[in-house]
Enzyme design. Structure first.
Site, PDB file in Angstrom:
ATOM      1  N   ASP A 232       0.819  -1.218   0.000  1.00 11.24           N
ATOM      2  CA  ASP A 232       0.000   0.000   0.000  1.00 11.24           C
ATOM      3  C   ASP A 232       0.851   1.265   0.000  1.00 11.24           C
ATOM      4  O   ASP A 232       0.576   2.228  -0.708  1.00 11.24           O
ATOM      5  CB  ASP A 232      -0.908   0.030   1.232  1.00 11.24           C
ATOM      6  CG  ASP A 232      -2.269  -0.582   0.937  1.00 11.24           C
ATOM      7  OD1 ASP A 232      -2.550  -0.859  -0.238  1.00 11.24           O
ATOM      8  OD2 ASP A 232      -3.037  -0.789   1.887  1.00 11.24           O
ATOM      9  N   CYS A 263      -4.555   1.250  -8.321  1.00  9.66           N
ATOM     10  CA  CYS A 263      -4.323   0.499  -7.093  1.00  9.66           C
ATOM     11  C   CYS A 263      -5.478   0.845  -6.184  1.00  9.66           C
ATOM     12  O   CYS A 263      -6.614   0.965  -6.622  1.00  9.66           O
ATOM     13  CB  CYS A 263      -2.965   0.834  -6.485  1.00  9.66           C
ATOM     14  SG  CYS A 263      -2.752   2.558  -6.053  1.00  9.66           S
TER      15      CYS A 263
END
Length: 275
Positions: A232, A263
């Protein structure tokens, strides 16, 4: 992961008839000039790594140029319109009016919506064959149809997904906008079919999807590449999976539409677009 084949589910004529293979992509053949440029780039990167102070200074200069709240209100007016606000996953990650993707056929028919989707066009000059990208957010459940409308409208041949759906703590990272292993899946005016699914040796999950529009005889073939292990907040520890993604993209015909990258939010997708 076993391959799934639903190739008989549709009979539409494909508008980008490129055949995606689940096999490993062939080795890229570089010219002597390309090898020279790669060597020069590697040498420059190696030299820069020895100068962390310079890197920190460059990063600080970039941070100082970040858009202000007032600039964002002026430059991202469509994204901040009241009818579009709920289409943004994060309110600090918005497309500029000038470069945003505009949908011709949007399910939100209010005039002020103006075909909005949280997505932007990105162009690079580093490669003629990979010069067109669409950077977008991980789709939300109520924007799935918008997402596939975008893919169909712009004839996008590939989607790079740099996240997983759910993390180890059961936190949702991205909406499930693509899985259709048990047959066709409806998204409003769009139907998505999985032709095959395969896991690669570099932790990628590859899917050949076909997008069909209920009001058109055309279909769009899409290579969906998911990299669930991309962190992340950061970048992968090695380049194996990234290199495989780029190899597969480089073998796409250059006359197809832009490649979609997303993403959970914008940061990681822009890293890959500029790779």
């Amino acid at each position: 992961m076993a391959a799934a084949d639903n190739s008989s589910s549709t009979s539409s004529s494909s508008s980008n008839p490129f055949i995606f293979s689940p096999d490993s992509p062939p080795t890229l053949a570089l010219t002597p000039h390309q090898i020279k440029l790669c060597s020069q780039a590697l040498e420059a990167f190696t030299d820069r790594l020895q100068k962390p102070d310079v890197i920190n200074q460059e990063f600080a200069r970039l941070q100082a140029k970040r858009i202000t709240a007032s600039d964002m209100r002026r430059s991202c007016s469509v994204a901040l319109d009241n009818v579009n606000v709920n289409k943004n996953r994060y309110m600090d990650v918005l497309p500029f009016d000038e470069t945003r993707v505009v949908l011709d056929s949007c399910k939100d028919y209010r005039p002020s919506a103006r075909g909005y989707i949280n997505a932007s066009f990105i162009s690079t000059s580093s490669s003629k064959s990979l010069s067109k990208f669409i950077a977008t957010q991980g789709p939300l459940p109520h924007t799935y149809e918008d997402f596939w409308e975008m893919v169909f409208q712009y004839k996008c041949p590939a989607i790079l997904m740099l996240t997983r759906l759910v993390d180890n703590y059961k936190m949702v990272k991205c909406g499930d906008y693509f899985q259709a292993e048990d047959g066709p899946r409806d998204f409003g005016n769009l139907i998505v079919v999985s032709k095959w699914i395969k896991s690669s040796n570099s932790s990628l999950i590859l899917r050949h999807l076909e997008v069909n529009h209920k009001e058109s005889e055309e279909s769009v073939a899409v290579l969906h590449i998911q990299y669930p292990e991309w962190p992340d907040h950061g970048v992968p520890n090695d380049t194996l999976a990234v290199r495989e993604m780029l190899k597969r993209l480089y073998h796409l015909p250059p006359d197809l539409g832009p490649i979609v990258v997303h993403c959970r939010y914008w940061k990681n997708r822009n890293i890959l677009c500029n790779s």
